[in-house]
Motif scaffolding. Structure first.
Motif, PDB file in Angstrom:
ATOM      1  N   THR A 179       0.917  -1.093  -0.048  1.00  0.00           N
ATOM      2  CA  THR A 179       0.240   0.093   0.079  1.00  0.00           C
ATOM      3  C   THR A 179       0.923   1.301   0.059  1.00  0.00           C
ATOM      4  O   THR A 179       1.693   1.487   0.769  1.00  0.00           O
ATOM      5  CB  THR A 179      -0.910  -0.106   1.177  1.00  0.00           C
ATOM      6  OG1 THR A 179      -1.389  -1.242   1.340  1.00  0.00           O
ATOM      7  CG2 THR A 179      -1.685   1.245   1.347  1.00  0.00           C
ATOM      8  N   ARG A 183     -11.360  -2.973 -13.880  1.00  0.00           N
ATOM      9  CA  ARG A 183     -10.049  -2.545 -13.109  1.00  0.00           C
ATOM     10  C   ARG A 183      -9.073  -2.196 -14.067  1.00  0.00           C
ATOM     11  O   ARG A 183      -8.131  -1.278 -13.742  1.00  0.00           O
ATOM     12  CB  ARG A 183      -9.577  -3.805 -12.157  1.00  0.00           C
ATOM     13  CG  ARG A 183     -10.348  -3.824 -11.058  1.00  0.00           C
ATOM     14  CD  ARG A 183      -9.870  -4.969  -9.898  1.00  0.00           C
ATOM     15  NE  ARG A 183     -10.812  -5.374  -9.054  1.00  0.00           N
ATOM     16  CZ  ARG A 183     -10.136  -5.755  -7.680  1.00  0.00           C
ATOM     17  NH1 ARG A 183      -9.090  -5.975  -7.620  1.00  0.00           N
ATOM     18  NH2 ARG A 183     -11.270  -6.164  -6.778  1.00  0.00           N
ATOM     19  N   ALA A 235      -4.912   3.011  -6.386  1.00  0.00           N
ATOM     20  CA  ALA A 235      -4.994   2.212  -5.222  1.00  0.00           C
ATOM     21  C   ALA A 235      -6.578   1.564  -5.495  1.00  0.00           C
ATOM     22  O   ALA A 235      -6.382   0.225  -4.942  1.00  0.00           O
ATOM     23  CB  ALA A 235      -5.013   2.886  -3.935  1.00  0.00           C
ATOM     24  N   THR A 236      -7.338   1.894  -5.859  1.00  0.00           N
ATOM     25  CA  THR A 236      -8.662   1.243  -5.838  1.00  0.00           C
ATOM     26  C   THR A 236      -8.937   0.020  -6.612  1.00  0.00           C
ATOM     27  O   THR A 236      -9.220  -0.934  -6.327  1.00  0.00           O
ATOM     28  CB  THR A 236      -9.800   2.396  -6.404  1.00  0.00           C
ATOM     29  OG1 THR A 236      -9.921   3.295  -5.710  1.00  0.00           O
ATOM     30  CG2 THR A 236     -11.370   1.742  -6.631  1.00  0.00           C
ATOM     31  N   ALA A 280      -6.903  -2.830  -4.802  1.00  0.00           N
ATOM     32  CA  ALA A 280      -7.355  -3.039  -3.674  1.00  0.00           C
ATOM     33  C   ALA A 280      -7.887  -4.613  -3.716  1.00  0.00           C
ATOM     34  O   ALA A 280      -8.203  -5.169  -4.760  1.00  0.00           O
ATOM     35  CB  ALA A 280      -8.330  -2.331  -3.229  1.00  0.00           C
ATOM     36  N   ALA A 281      -7.640  -5.412  -2.608  1.00  0.00           N
ATOM     37  CA  ALA A 281      -8.120  -6.679  -2.264  1.00  0.00           C
ATOM     38  C   ALA A 281      -7.281  -7.718  -3.424  1.00  0.00           C
ATOM     39  O   ALA A 281      -7.863  -8.750  -3.389  1.00  0.00           O
ATOM     40  CB  ALA A 281      -9.471  -6.835  -2.479  1.00  0.00           C
ATOM     41  N   ASP A 319      -1.053 -10.084  -2.622  1.00  0.00           N
ATOM     42  CA  ASP A 319       0.191  -9.687  -2.657  1.00  0.00           C
ATOM     43  C   ASP A 319       0.911 -10.140  -3.805  1.00  0.00           C
ATOM     44  O   ASP A 319       0.880 -11.289  -4.373  1.00  0.00           O
ATOM     45  CB  ASP A 319       1.200  -9.692  -1.445  1.00  0.00           C
ATOM     46  CG  ASP A 319       0.518  -8.750  -0.177  1.00  0.00           C
ATOM     47  OD1 ASP A 319      -0.002  -8.061  -0.487  1.00  0.00           O
ATOM     48  OD2 ASP A 319       0.742  -9.447   0.874  1.00  0.00           O
TER      49      ASP A 319
END
Length: 180
Positions: free
Chosen positions: A2, A41, A55-56, A59-60, A63
């Protein structure tokens, strides 16, 4: 990973956008995203202007694969890679005394950007990159001898970017583009 809050307003560069697209592709290939989620996305990543915008869509996601960093090391002797070998996203090469020869001309390069970190004491290093690669050596510190590299204009777009960083002690680094 992040981004820190102070970095969210920073503008997104091509490398960061390419890395985000690669992460989405890997997540889709592993079944973490549906086709519709991937399309949505991907549109967000391609239109992102800042790190906050990136970031949006990321996200989720799981890694990044920790296996994308490899280290090759030898105290003495040669380090040699050539032929069809898979190049990791980050390659660390450590050699105290000896020669290093990395031939990426026939290698399998899955990432738009490859970071090669050299830590060479004495001895020479030679890196052959694909014909259409873009090479950056700004992060390389040389000791006794300068690196030898003549940039060339890529013959076709979309070649990998090879960033070479680290330190060369007493030896010289020679970088050349493959002829074919």
């Amino acid at each position: 990973m992040t981004p820190r809050p102070e970095n969210l307003a920073r503008l997104v560069g091509d490398d960061e956008r390419d890395t985000a697209v690669q992460r989405l592709r890997e997540a889709y290939a592993k079944g973490h995203l549906t086709h519709e989620e991937m399309d949505e996305r991907l549109d967000q990543v391609l239109s992102a202007r800042t790190h906050g915008d990136l970031a949006t869509p990321l996200a989720a996601l799981p890694d990044e694969d920790a296996g994308t960093t490899s280290t090759i090391g030898a105290a003495t002797g040669r380090i040699k890679r050539r032929g069809p070998w898979r190049v990791p996203r980050v390659l660390k090469v450590e050699s105290a005394f000896g020669r290093v020869h990395l031939d990426l001309s026939k290698a399998i390069i899955d990432h738009p950007v490859v970071d090669i970190e050299l830590q060479v004491g004495t001895g020479r290093a030679k890196i052959t990159v694909p014909r259409d690669a873009i090479v950056e050596i700004e992060g390389l510190h040389t000791g006794l001898k300068d690196a030898r590299y003549t940039p060339r204009r890529p013959t076709r777009p979309g070649g990998p970017k090879i960033r070479i960083t680290g330190a060369m002690g007493l030896g010289r680094l020679k970088i050349r583009h493959a002829r074919r």
